[in-house]
Design an enzyme around this catalytic site. Structure first.
Site, PDB file in Angstrom:
ATOM      1  N   ARG A  73       0.798  -1.224   0.000  1.00 52.99           N
ATOM      2  CA  ARG A  73       0.000   0.000   0.000  1.00 52.99           C
ATOM      3  C   ARG A  73       0.830   1.274   0.000  1.00 52.99           C
ATOM      4  O   ARG A  73       0.629   2.166  -0.825  1.00 52.99           O
ATOM      5  CB  ARG A  73      -0.915   0.058   1.239  1.00 52.99           C
ATOM      6  CG  ARG A  73      -2.229  -0.636   1.076  1.00 52.99           C
ATOM      7  CD  ARG A  73      -2.676  -1.201   2.396  1.00 52.99           C
ATOM      8  NE  ARG A  73      -1.770  -2.255   2.784  1.00 52.99           N
ATOM      9  CZ  ARG A  73      -1.892  -3.518   2.374  1.00 52.99           C
ATOM     10  NH1 ARG A  73      -2.889  -3.875   1.621  1.00 52.99           N
ATOM     11  NH2 ARG A  73      -1.012  -4.443   2.730  1.00 52.99           N
ATOM     12  N   THR A  74       1.755   1.365   0.966  1.00 57.90           N
ATOM     13  CA  THR A  74       2.449   2.643   1.159  1.00 57.90           C
ATOM     14  C   THR A  74       3.219   3.034  -0.092  1.00 57.90           C
ATOM     15  O   THR A  74       3.169   4.181  -0.542  1.00 57.90           O
ATOM     16  CB  THR A  74       3.379   2.535   2.385  1.00 57.90           C
ATOM     17  OG1 THR A  74       2.614   2.041   3.476  1.00 57.90           O
ATOM     18  CG2 THR A  74       3.970   3.878   2.748  1.00 57.90           C
ATOM     19  N   LYS A 103      26.671  -4.028  -0.564  1.00 60.54           N
ATOM     20  CA  LYS A 103      28.149  -3.966  -0.551  1.00 60.54           C
ATOM     21  C   LYS A 103      28.664  -3.339   0.740  1.00 60.54           C
ATOM     22  O   LYS A 103      29.862  -3.209   0.936  1.00 60.54           O
ATOM     23  CB  LYS A 103      28.646  -3.129  -1.736  1.00 60.54           C
ATOM     24  CG  LYS A 103      28.175  -3.595  -3.091  1.00 60.54           C
ATOM     25  CD  LYS A 103      28.696  -2.643  -4.173  1.00 60.54           C
ATOM     26  CE  LYS A 103      28.099  -2.969  -5.529  1.00 60.54           C
ATOM     27  NZ  LYS A 103      28.369  -1.923  -6.518  1.00 60.54           N
ATOM     28  N   ARG A 124      11.304   3.862   3.667  1.00 63.98           N
ATOM     29  CA  ARG A 124      10.886   2.745   4.530  1.00 63.98           C
ATOM     30  C   ARG A 124      12.124   1.898   4.781  1.00 63.98           C
ATOM     31  O   ARG A 124      12.802   1.475   3.838  1.00 63.98           O
ATOM     32  CB  ARG A 124       9.789   1.915   3.879  1.00 63.98           C
ATOM     33  CG  ARG A 124       9.535   0.619   4.640  1.00 63.98           C
ATOM     34  CD  ARG A 124       8.298  -0.091   4.200  1.00 63.98           C
ATOM     35  NE  ARG A 124       7.109   0.617   4.639  1.00 63.98           N
ATOM     36  CZ  ARG A 124       5.896   0.060   4.683  1.00 63.98           C
ATOM     37  NH1 ARG A 124       5.723  -1.192   4.323  1.00 63.98           N
ATOM     38  NH2 ARG A 124       4.858   0.770   5.086  1.00 63.98           N
ATOM     39  N   HIS A 155       5.240   5.019  11.956  1.00 64.78           N
ATOM     40  CA  HIS A 155       4.752   5.046  10.585  1.00 64.78           C
ATOM     41  C   HIS A 155       3.768   6.227  10.524  1.00 64.78           C
ATOM     42  O   HIS A 155       2.549   6.035  10.475  1.00 64.78           O
ATOM     43  CB  HIS A 155       4.053   3.713  10.303  1.00 64.78           C
ATOM     44  CG  HIS A 155       3.726   3.452   8.864  1.00 64.78           C
ATOM     45  ND1 HIS A 155       3.834   4.405   7.878  1.00 64.78           N
ATOM     46  CD2 HIS A 155       3.271   2.318   8.251  1.00 64.78           C
ATOM     47  CE1 HIS A 155       3.459   3.878   6.723  1.00 64.78           C
ATOM     48  NE2 HIS A 155       3.123   2.617   6.927  1.00 64.78           N
TER      49      HIS A 155
HETATM   50  C1  NCD Z   1       1.919  -1.554   8.014  1.00 61.42           C
HETATM   51  C2  NCD Z   1       3.415  -1.386   8.175  1.00 61.42           C
HETATM   52  O1  NCD Z   1       4.171  -1.488   7.213  1.00 61.42           O
HETATM   53  O2  NCD Z   1       3.798  -1.110   9.308  1.00 61.42           O
HETATM   54  N1  NCD Z   1       1.525  -1.657   6.673  1.00 61.42           N
HETATM   55  C3  NCD Z   1       1.183  -0.517   6.002  1.00 61.42           C
HETATM   56  O3  NCD Z   1       2.001   0.326   5.748  1.00 61.42           O
HETATM   57  N2  NCD Z   1      -0.103  -0.340   5.699  1.00 61.42           N
HETATM   58  C4  NCD Z   1       1.333  -2.618   8.844  1.00 61.42           C
HETATM   59  C5  NCD Z   1       1.958  -3.980   8.851  1.00 61.42           C
HETATM   60  O4  NCD Z   1       2.856  -4.289   8.078  1.00 61.42           O
HETATM   61  O5  NCD Z   1       1.499  -4.769   9.652  1.00 61.42           O
END
Ligand code: NCD
Length: 341
Positions: A73-74, A103, A124, A155
């Site tokens: 999703r993100t 590396k 991320r 997040h």
């Molecule tokens: C979440 C995450 O990456 O923390 N996912 C997301 O971004 N919607 C939740 C998860 O992975 O459980």
């Protein structure tokens, strides 16, 4: 430059360091005023932009999706947000394996290279302090860093879309009773959401999980020091009938220590929402989930009118458009907000 969110101080490596606009590092940095503006802007964007529509408001900008951990999703949500506003988007394939990190290059050096090329970096990464580290000025050279999930830390953009979804449904956040359920020990979405909710008067939070998966003391202490009423509960059955929001999360198996795997696997089976439990909720209550869902919400619950998790995911596109627009084209934001006033 118009600043859409302000300064915040955090302790990092035993020193007080400052987070300042334009970075998005954690949920605490947003004031009530910032959140109000973001809500209005997101609502406007949601009305004006959708499938088949594209604006030129971010023309000439390059968005880098730097995604070192799995994402459905993100990652696409930031891409869609950038593309629908006219930016170009680069998403390197699997940088954890295919970039120079393999590396031995440090995150700091990689960020320095990318910062010379792009206008905003969506990050991320597995480290809790990755976004904060990346945003320290000499690494990113002023290029905005947006935390798209930092280890088991935070997040923040997820909590913003959660906030938008709750507010869209109830028209307010004040006074709501929210259950946050699942692997609270390792989950970053529950931490960011708790921090964000703590800004609103009269919010009450129930952390629902077996003790082994309960929320960490740093968040609980923060809530106490901000006069937020919170409670801990082992099972959903104890709270489901009176909460307004039931925020489910999955067990984060990839973040568990080998010695806790078995006990966590057991804990993950304790709280599962099925059709019957969903039906026992208040009529106007909602069931949320940042997704991915594993087994904690039964598929049959999807058709319950209280289930909003797919709508919640879609709202992510609009909140991320709003964030990108605030950072890269604040003049347009002013115009949009003025035209809606
Ligand atoms: C979440 C995450 O990456 O923390 N996912 C997301 O971004 N919607 C939740 C998860 O992975 O459980």
């Amino acid at each position: 430059m118009v600043k859409y969110w302000g300064k915040d101080n955090v302790v990092w490596q035993d020193k007080m360091v400052e987070i300042d606009f334009p970075h998005v590092i954690h949920a605490q940095q947003f004031s009530l005023d910032d959140l109000e503006k973001l809500f209005m802007l997101t609502a406007i964007l949601k009305q004006q932009i959708g499938k088949g529509k594209k604006k030129d408001w971010l023309n000439g900008n390059i968005v880098l999706n730097l995604i070192y951990e799995p994402s459905t999703r993100t990652m696409t949500s930031f891409s869609v947000a950038g593309l629908r506003l006219g930016a170009d988007v680069i998403t390197p394939a699997d940088p954890a394996k295919l970039s120079s990190v393999i590396k031995g290059e440090t995150l700091e050096d990689s960020i320095r290279i990318y910062a010379d090329k792009v206008d905003v970096i969506i990050l991320r990464h597995k480290d809790d302090d990755s976004a904060l580290r990346a945003s320290r000025s000499r690494f990113c050279q002023g290029v905005p860093i947006i935390n798209a999930g930092a280890g088991k830390g935070q997040h923040p953009t997820q909590s913003l879309l959660d906030y938008f979804t709750i507010r869209e449904r109830f028209g307010r956040i004040e006074g709501l009773i929210v259950a946050i359920c699942g692997d609270l020990k390792h989950g970053r979405t529950s931490r960011s959401l708790a921090y964000l909710l703590s800004k609103y008067k009269g919010v009450e939070i129930y952390f629902v999980a077996p003790q082994v998966a309960q929320m960490s003391p740093d968040v609980l202490d923060y809530l106490t020091s901000h006069n937020v009423k919170w409670h801990q509960s082992e099972t959903l059955k104890e709270v489901i009938s009176f909460v307004d929001v039931c925020y489910m999360t999955r067990f984060q198996t990839e973040r568990e220590d080998p010695e806790e795997k078995e006990i966590m696997a057991h804990a993950s089976m304790v709280n599962v929402i099925d059709e019957q439990l969903a039906e026992s909720m208040k009529d106007d209550a909602i069931i949320m989930h940042p997704l991915p869902r594993i087994h904690e919400i039964k598929w049959g619950v999807d058709k319950n009118k209280r289930s909003v998790y797919f709508l919640q995911a879609l709202n992510g596109d609009y909140i991320r458009m709003a964030l990108l627009l605030c950072i890269l084209n604040p003049d347009k934001v002013e115009k949009l907000l003025a035209s809606a006033a």
